[in-house]
Scaffold this active site. Sequence first.
Site, mmCIF file in Angstrom:
data_model
loop_
_atom_site.group_PDB
_atom_site.id
_atom_site.type_symbol
_atom_site.label_atom_id
_atom_site.label_comp_id
_atom_site.label_asym_id
_atom_site.label_seq_id
_atom_site.Cartn_x
_atom_site.Cartn_y
_atom_site.Cartn_z
ATOM 1 N N LYS A 122 16.178 -33.411 -25.644
ATOM 2 C CA LYS A 122 14.740 -33.222 -25.834
ATOM 3 C C LYS A 122 13.926 -33.924 -24.750
ATOM 4 C CE LYS A 122 14.939 -32.574 -30.853
ATOM 5 N NZ LYS A 122 14.550 -33.101 -32.181
ATOM 6 N N LYS A 206 20.651 -21.050 -30.175
ATOM 7 C CA LYS A 206 20.370 -21.096 -31.600
ATOM 8 C C LYS A 206 18.970 -20.562 -31.895
ATOM 9 C CE LYS A 206 20.521 -24.344 -35.510
ATOM 10 N NZ LYS A 206 20.730 -25.763 -35.894
ATOM 11 N N LYS A 209 12.497 -22.470 -34.050
ATOM 12 C CA LYS A 209 11.048 -22.388 -34.238
ATOM 13 C C LYS A 209 10.302 -22.604 -32.925
ATOM 14 C CE LYS A 209 11.232 -25.649 -37.407
ATOM 15 N NZ LYS A 209 10.807 -26.667 -38.411
#
Length: 345
Positions: A122, A206, A209
């Site tokens: 991240k 994957k 969102k």
Amino acid sequence: MTDQAPPVYSGPSRVLSGVQPSGALHLGNYLGALVKFTRLQHEMDTFIFVADMHAITVWQDPKLLASQVREIAAAYLAAGVDPKKATIFPQSAVPEHAELAWVFNCVARLGWLDRMTQFKDKAGKHKERESVGLYTYPVLQAADILVYKATHVPVGEDQRQHLELTRDIAAKFNHDFDAPAFFPLPEALTEGPGARIMSLRDGSAKMSKSDPSDNSRLNLLDDADTIAQKVRKARTDPDPLPATLDELKDRPEALNLIGIYAALEGRPPAEVLTEFTGQGFGQSFKPKLADLAVARLGPVGAEMRRLMADPAEIDRVLADGAERARAAAAPNLAQVKKIVGYWGA
């Protein structure tokens, strides 16, 4: 003198999980989490929270956060989680999570957190710009689990490392404070359909969102036409479907769609593949997958919209759940304070 096996936690079986209120829920969340929650609530004591404390490790609009919490709670309810069986609550409404997290910050080692791959992924090359919360949130995650002495946690492969950290923290606390088997070493629950649903646009990524393409996912609040259109546009390849799953190993988009169909129907992927062997995607498979997705997700989305139109009903569920969660967490935290040696404990 013989070596004795270390004592084993003997408390009740209990499951805990949560979802962050940081974006629209999608098919991957439904199959990978919500469906599992509805099953687990009948098998053991179940705590399902909305992870708003985790959400703010990255910027969230304060004007939207509360409504996002309600949306996640609505999804739990619409998917079949029964608030009389499972405890549904907002993480931030139970301050015991944060209090235990501080104790665990003093138990966990810096080197353990340095090995967490999710933070590296991240933060990328700019980790100095990220919040301390994003770095230490696996410790809060351990507190989320252990403040209820949860013994089982549904996780995807991307969270397995964090659960291992939780087990390390529990074991070190038990050892350092001479409290054998005080905390359980929670086990991962990974079985079941839809554990890893991939993007409709990229079978190697994957479903997420945060993907900038809305066509990469089926959102729980998508209407029937949108669901059908996204399925029709899902990336595939020109070859017909083969007879075995081994023949799909180099065809990730095809394998993903077969997996989605199987998970929605509760059938083994190999059985689904047998049904469609030799057929193409456009004329046969995709129309049936679209119909199936609409049939499964349509009622969930409709119930979510009904619940979200009455936020007071959702708030009643969350308030009741928070009260029950605190009743379960408070005695465990009180014991921790006494074990650690806090004044007044």
